[in-house]
Motif scaffolding. Structure first.
Motif, PDB file in Angstrom:
ATOM      1  N   UNK A  39      77.598  46.750  -7.700  1.00  0.00           N
ATOM      2  CA  UNK A  39      79.015  46.245  -6.937  1.00  0.00           C
ATOM      3  C   UNK A  39      79.699  47.493  -6.311  1.00  0.00           C
ATOM      4  N   UNK A  40      79.953  46.981  -5.052  1.00  0.00           N
ATOM      5  CA  UNK A  40      80.590  47.692  -3.979  1.00  0.00           C
ATOM      6  C   UNK A  40      81.913  47.374  -3.948  1.00  0.00           C
ATOM      7  N   UNK A  41      82.885  48.327  -4.134  1.00  0.00           N
ATOM      8  CA  UNK A  41      84.363  47.923  -3.545  1.00  0.00           C
ATOM      9  C   UNK A  41      84.465  47.937  -2.131  1.00  0.00           C
ATOM     10  N   UNK A  42      85.213  47.057  -1.581  1.00  0.00           N
ATOM     11  CA  UNK A  42      85.733  47.047  -0.366  1.00  0.00           C
ATOM     12  C   UNK A  42      85.873  48.176   0.377  1.00  0.00           C
ATOM     13  N   UNK A  43      86.746  48.961  -0.679  1.00  0.00           N
ATOM     14  CA  UNK A  43      86.973  50.235  -0.128  1.00  0.00           C
ATOM     15  C   UNK A  43      86.021  51.285   0.378  1.00  0.00           C
ATOM     16  N   UNK A  44      85.048  51.132  -0.320  1.00  0.00           N
ATOM     17  CA  UNK A  44      84.010  52.154  -0.359  1.00  0.00           C
ATOM     18  C   UNK A  44      82.812  51.363   0.706  1.00  0.00           C
ATOM     19  N   UNK A  45      82.812  50.088   0.884  1.00  0.00           N
ATOM     20  CA  UNK A  45      81.868  49.444   1.695  1.00  0.00           C
ATOM     21  C   UNK A  45      81.398  50.190   3.239  1.00  0.00           C
ATOM     22  N   UNK A  46      82.435  50.517   3.762  1.00  0.00           N
ATOM     23  CA  UNK A  46      82.023  51.103   5.145  1.00  0.00           C
ATOM     24  C   UNK A  46      81.247  52.339   4.919  1.00  0.00           C
ATOM     25  N   UNK A  47      81.318  53.072   3.989  1.00  0.00           N
ATOM     26  CA  UNK A  47      80.873  54.417   3.712  1.00  0.00           C
ATOM     27  C   UNK A  47      79.200  54.076   3.241  1.00  0.00           C
ATOM     28  N   UNK A  48      79.028  53.027   2.414  1.00  0.00           N
ATOM     29  CA  UNK A  48      77.566  52.641   2.344  1.00  0.00           C
ATOM     30  C   UNK A  48      77.063  51.860   3.600  1.00  0.00           C
ATOM     31  N   UNK A  49      77.683  51.248   4.372  1.00  0.00           N
ATOM     32  CA  UNK A  49      76.977  50.661   5.506  1.00  0.00           C
ATOM     33  C   UNK A  49      76.831  51.955   6.402  1.00  0.00           C
ATOM     34  N   UNK A  50      77.643  52.988   6.638  1.00  0.00           N
ATOM     35  CA  UNK A  50      77.172  54.055   7.301  1.00  0.00           C
ATOM     36  C   UNK A  50      76.152  54.953   6.767  1.00  0.00           C
ATOM     37  N   UNK A  51      75.928  54.865   5.455  1.00  0.00           N
ATOM     38  CA  UNK A  51      74.608  55.592   4.926  1.00  0.00           C
ATOM     39  C   UNK A  51      73.541  54.830   5.120  1.00  0.00           C
ATOM     40  N   UNK A  52      73.685  53.412   5.204  1.00  0.00           N
ATOM     41  CA  UNK A  52      72.263  52.618   5.541  1.00  0.00           C
ATOM     42  C   UNK A  52      71.855  52.759   6.753  1.00  0.00           C
ATOM     43  N   UNK A  53      72.992  52.546   7.754  1.00  0.00           N
ATOM     44  CA  UNK A  53      72.866  52.603   9.301  1.00  0.00           C
ATOM     45  C   UNK A  53      72.412  53.968   9.627  1.00  0.00           C
ATOM     46  N   UNK A  54      72.793  55.348   9.273  1.00  0.00           N
ATOM     47  CA  UNK A  54      72.600  56.401   9.468  1.00  0.00           C
ATOM     48  C   UNK A  54      70.793  56.743   9.315  1.00  0.00           C
ATOM     49  N   UNK A  55      70.527  56.215   7.707  1.00  0.00           N
ATOM     50  CA  UNK A  55      69.153  56.400   7.550  1.00  0.00           C
ATOM     51  C   UNK A  55      68.032  55.534   8.316  1.00  0.00           C
ATOM     52  N   UNK A  56      68.456  54.274   8.335  1.00  0.00           N
ATOM     53  CA  UNK A  56      67.810  53.142   9.061  1.00  0.00           C
ATOM     54  C   UNK A  56      67.396  53.831  10.640  1.00  0.00           C
ATOM     55  N   UNK A  57      68.273  54.486  11.151  1.00  0.00           N
ATOM     56  CA  UNK A  57      67.805  54.754  12.576  1.00  0.00           C
ATOM     57  C   UNK A  57      67.353  55.917  12.662  1.00  0.00           C
ATOM     58  N   UNK A  58      67.147  56.777  11.819  1.00  0.00           N
ATOM     59  CA  UNK A  58      66.188  57.935  11.359  1.00  0.00           C
ATOM     60  C   UNK A  58      65.021  57.830  10.504  1.00  0.00           C
ATOM     61  N   UNK A  59      64.733  56.329  10.527  1.00  0.00           N
ATOM     62  CA  UNK A  59      63.558  56.089   9.471  1.00  0.00           C
ATOM     63  C   UNK A  59      62.297  56.550   9.970  1.00  0.00           C
ATOM     64  N   UNK A  60      61.949  56.971  11.421  1.00  0.00           N
ATOM     65  CA  UNK A  60      60.920  57.332  11.718  1.00  0.00           C
ATOM     66  C   UNK A  60      60.942  59.068  12.269  1.00  0.00           C
ATOM     67  N   UNK A  61      62.114  59.455  11.897  1.00  0.00           N
ATOM     68  CA  UNK A  61      62.328  60.996  12.224  1.00  0.00           C
ATOM     69  C   UNK A  61      61.896  61.821  11.096  1.00  0.00           C
ATOM     70  N   UNK A  62      61.205  62.941  11.602  1.00  0.00           N
ATOM     71  CA  UNK A  62      60.683  64.041  10.281  1.00  0.00           C
ATOM     72  C   UNK A  62      61.679  64.818  10.065  1.00  0.00           C
ATOM     73  N   UNK A  63      62.931  64.703  11.020  1.00  0.00           N
ATOM     74  CA  UNK A  63      64.153  66.023  10.577  1.00  0.00           C
ATOM     75  C   UNK A  63      65.295  65.090   9.929  1.00  0.00           C
TER      76      UNK A  63
END
Ligand SMILES: [Zn+2]
Length: 299
Positions: free
Chosen positions: A253-277
């Motif tokens: 369960x993610x509260x609406x308050x913390x949802x943007x932080x989880x989205x940013x985490x997902x996005x950050x990792x997704x955009x670097x999924x092929x990066x070795x750094x």
């Protein structure tokens, strides 16, 4: 960087501090207050001193690591675990992996996860170009299977992804045309080739004069070919499905308050999924991100 690498390379507090110094100040240590070069004091605590403002500090001062009593090795391990968890990792899981079943506290692990997550954010994101797919989804809430788009209590997430390129996630107020238009303006280049969406009516006016193609999800159409061009929103939807598996499988369960932080985490990792750094890149964000207090997270 693998778990073994992190354990071997950063097995002491001193080695952790050394890499943080290099990541925070690539041109040599400087004072966080007056930005002047500083000297390192000859103590075993790796203290820096600024003559100009008579200020003594460590590499972690004023950053997301600030005032933490956790050993840096634990911070580094937690960072690697979050970097490698494609679908995210719960604070419970992180606590069990790092401290063990009966040690450590959930609160400590939760706060640690949130501070790492807070650093997984991009300041300047380039505009998306070429072929861009855009879609909306609904997460959270208690009502299951209402069958309605945007059922009560659910949060709207907008996904925009350049095909074969970067992803953006947003926690939006709604999926009305004015809202969609704002995200298009702020994230998609004006000379984009085409935007592909589903047939949600709000997109028609939101895209304005930009070339626009739609895929008819209501008629069970997911992929269509037009003169060799693939009309689909499947690549942004694959990112949504990772997000949803993260919410169901890891975070519950993610509260609406913390949802943007989880989205940013997902996005950050997704955009670097092929990066070795990815790991060092995350550490660099952490050592340059501002303090995040427990009070700020919980009020
Ligand atoms: Zn200074």
């Amino acid at each position: 960087m693998t778990l073994i690498d992190v354990i071997n390379l950063f097995d002491t507090d001193e080695k952790c501090r050394e890499i943080l110094v290099r990541l925070r100040w690539p041109n040599g240590p400087e004072c966080p207050r007056c930005k002047m070069p500083v000297i390192e004091l000859e103590t075993d605590k790796q203290l820096f001193y600024c003559k100009q403002c008579d200020y003594q500090f460590t590499v972690t001062a004023g950053t997301i690591f600030n005032d933490s009593h956790l050993p840096l090795q634990k911070w580094f391990l937690a960072t690697l675990l979050l970097c490698e968890a494609k679908k995210g990792m719960s604070a419970h899981q992180l606590k069990r992996t790092i401290w063990g079943l009966h040690k450590g506290s959930y609160k400590t692990a939760w706060y640690l996860c949130h501070r790492i997550r807070a650093a997984m954010k991009e300041a300047d994101r380039p505009m998306l170009d070429c072929t861009v797919e855009m879609d909306e989804t609904y997460v959270g809430g208690r009502k299951k299977g209402s069958g309605l788009r945007g059922g009560a209590g659910k949060e709207v997430v907008i996904g925009i992804r350049q095909r074969n390129g970067d992803l953006r996630f947003f926690h939006a107020e709604d999926a009305k045309s004015g809202t969609l238009e704002k995200y298009i303006e702020e994230n998609i280049s004006t000379d984009v080739d085409v935007i592909v969406t589903d047939t949600l009516h709000a997109y028609q006016s939101a895209v304005g004069d930009i070339p626009h193609k739609t895929v008819r999800h209501t008629d069970q159409e997911y992929v269509r070919y037009e003169d060799g061009f693939c009309v689909t929103t499947n690549t942004v939807e694959s990112a949504f499905s990772l997000l949803k598996r993260g919410i169901i499988g890891s975070w519950h369960k993610i509260s609406a308050k913390h949802l943007p932080a989880y989205l940013a985490e997902m996005e950050f990792r997704f955009n670097r999924r092929k990066s070795s750094s990815l790991f060092l890149d995350t550490l660099r964000h952490m050592i340059t991100a501002p303090v995040l207090t427990f009070e700020k997270l919980t009020t």
